[in-house]
Motif scaffolding. Structure first.
Motif, PDB file in Angstrom:
ATOM      1  N   SER A   4      29.866  -2.451   8.143  1.00  0.00           N
ATOM      2  CA  SER A   4      30.008  -3.892   8.374  1.00  0.00           C
ATOM      3  C   SER A   4      30.239  -4.695   7.099  1.00  0.00           C
ATOM      4  N   HIS A   5      30.272  -4.011   5.933  1.00  0.00           N
ATOM      5  CA  HIS A   5      30.440  -4.777   4.685  1.00  0.00           C
ATOM      6  C   HIS A   5      30.793  -3.838   3.536  1.00  0.00           C
ATOM      7  N   CYS A   6      32.025  -3.956   3.051  1.00  0.00           N
ATOM      8  CA  CYS A   6      32.395  -3.189   1.861  1.00  0.00           C
ATOM      9  C   CYS A   6      33.475  -3.971   1.122  1.00  0.00           C
ATOM     10  N   HIS A   7      33.670  -3.605  -0.122  1.00  0.00           N
ATOM     11  CA  HIS A   7      34.638  -4.319  -0.966  1.00  0.00           C
ATOM     12  C   HIS A   7      35.755  -3.349  -1.357  1.00  0.00           C
ATOM     13  N   LEU A   8      36.574  -2.996  -0.372  1.00  0.00           N
ATOM     14  CA  LEU A   8      37.610  -1.987  -0.606  1.00  0.00           C
ATOM     15  C   LEU A   8      38.747  -2.483  -1.496  1.00  0.00           C
ATOM     16  N   GLY A  96      33.095 -15.096   4.828  1.00  0.00           N
ATOM     17  CA  GLY A  96      32.046 -14.520   3.994  1.00  0.00           C
ATOM     18  C   GLY A  96      32.596 -13.501   3.015  1.00  0.00           C
ATOM     19  N   GLU A  97      31.810 -13.117   1.990  1.00  0.00           N
ATOM     20  CA  GLU A  97      30.424 -13.459   2.024  1.00  0.00           C
ATOM     21  C   GLU A  97      30.165 -14.780   1.336  1.00  0.00           C
ATOM     22  N   ILE A  98      29.233 -15.523   1.901  1.00  0.00           N
ATOM     23  CA  ILE A  98      28.862 -16.838   1.399  1.00  0.00           C
ATOM     24  C   ILE A  98      27.340 -16.900   1.309  1.00  0.00           C
ATOM     25  N   MET A 157      22.990 -11.343   8.149  1.00  0.00           N
ATOM     26  CA  MET A 157      22.314 -11.338   6.857  1.00  0.00           C
ATOM     27  C   MET A 157      22.663  -9.980   6.252  1.00  0.00           C
ATOM     28  N   HIS A 158      23.585 -10.010   5.271  1.00  0.00           N
ATOM     29  CA  HIS A 158      24.110  -8.734   4.796  1.00  0.00           C
ATOM     30  C   HIS A 158      23.194  -8.134   3.737  1.00  0.00           C
ATOM     31  N   CYS A 159      23.197  -6.804   3.664  1.00  0.00           N
ATOM     32  CA  CYS A 159      22.387  -6.048   2.690  1.00  0.00           C
ATOM     33  C   CYS A 159      20.968  -6.610   2.628  1.00  0.00           C
ATOM     34  N   THR A 207      27.778  -0.328   3.740  1.00  0.00           N
ATOM     35  CA  THR A 207      27.612   0.317   2.433  1.00  0.00           C
ATOM     36  C   THR A 207      27.501  -0.711   1.303  1.00  0.00           C
ATOM     37  N   ASP A 208      28.153  -1.876   1.438  1.00  0.00           N
ATOM     38  CA  ASP A 208      28.334  -2.802   0.310  1.00  0.00           C
ATOM     39  C   ASP A 208      29.050  -2.078  -0.840  1.00  0.00           C
ATOM     40  N   SER A 209      29.828  -1.062  -0.507  1.00  0.00           N
ATOM     41  CA  SER A 209      30.531  -0.324  -1.559  1.00  0.00           C
ATOM     42  C   SER A 209      31.495  -1.250  -2.286  1.00  0.00           C
TER      43      SER A 209
HETATM   44 ZN    ZN Z   1      29.114  -7.743  -0.721  1.00  0.00          ZN
END
Ligand code: ZN
Length: 259
Positions: A4-8, A96-98, A157-159, A207-209
């Motif tokens: 649900s959240h990564c920075h590819l 997001g992310e904000i 609410m991420h990570c 992952t927030d990778s």
């Molecule tokens: Zn992030």
């Protein structure tokens, strides 16, 4: 499975994104939300390429609190900038992310708050959910979410690394809670405790990778394929079968982000 959240589109994947996407698909990922910085041209060019490579990719676009300082004195530029970035990527499913980050305090707090509020208002306008980053700013985050009626756009609410109170109040507002590799860390007991009690229909994983690689990859560059480690840990702390957890994650992702 989902991430649900990564920075590819981050520099960290500039050399080998094709292989990273391939490993994600081999690991069973069918839904991935890639976060883009609204003010970063390089990321938006890479996103164009990534979306072509893997049509299943979806995007979240926003201004991170770390970047908010650039808009000090020109807050009026925030909404047009983010709106245009979102309009240019038809696969966008979230703002997001904000949020607020008082740990690093890279931007003055009042500017962070304004930039956060403006983007929640944009999310209302566009009918999109929000991806929330919050660090050492629980009271102000909750106050702004309430004042801006964020419950009606919903979001995640991420990570999550906050207190039990933050989790409960965010859930009461209608938010989802997403867990990253920290749930696998020996010192992640607090986070595991929260992960145990989030209702199944509000749970997500990520992952927030390239950050926060789960054990046993800790310290390496993280990538979406390794979300399987986060999922295993979540299933184990919740006493769920891994297949049930995977199914739940896909259903929750689809319900919030409408792929
Ligand atoms: Zn992030």
């Amino acid at each position: 499975m989902i991430d649900s959240h990564c920075h590819l589109a981050d520099d960290a994947f500039a050399q080998d994104s094709a292989q990273v996407l391939e490993r994600a698909q081999t690991a069973g990922l069918t839904r991935v939300l890639c976060i883009l910085a609204a003010d970063n041209k390089t990321e938006s060019e890479r996103a164009q390429h990534l979306a072509r490579e893997w049509p299943a990719l979806r995007f979240g676009i926003g201004l991170h609190p770390h970047q908010a300082g650039q808009f000090s004195g020109r807050e009026a530029e925030v909404v047009p900038l983010v709106r245009e970035a979102i309009a240019s990527r038809p696969e966008t499913r979230a703002v997001g992310e904000i949020g607020l980050d008082y740990h690093y305090d890279f931007a003055p707090r009042d500017v962070q708050q304004t930039v956060f509020r403006l983007q929640i208002r944009l999310a209302h306008d566009l009918g999109l959910p929000i991806i929330i980053h919050t660090r050492e700013a629980e009271d102000d985050t909750l106050a702004i979410l309430r004042e801006e009626s964020a419950g009606s756009v919903r979001g995640v609410m991420h990570c999550f690394t906050g207190t039990r109170r933050l989790a409960e109040e965010a859930l009461a507002l209608g938010m989802h809670i997403s867990f990253a590799g920290i749930v696998t860390f020996p010192k992640g007991e607090n986070v595991r405790e929260t992960a145990r009690v989030v209702p199944a229909d509000r749970l997500l994983c990520e992952t927030d990778s390239p950050y926060l690689a789960p054990t046993p990859y800790r310290g390496k560059r993280n990538e979406p394929a390794w979300v399987t480690r986060v999922a295993e840990e979540l299933a184990s702390v919740r006493g769920m079968a891994i297949e049930d957890l995977r199914g739940r994650m896909v259903a929750n992702f689809d319900e919030l982000f409408r792929p």
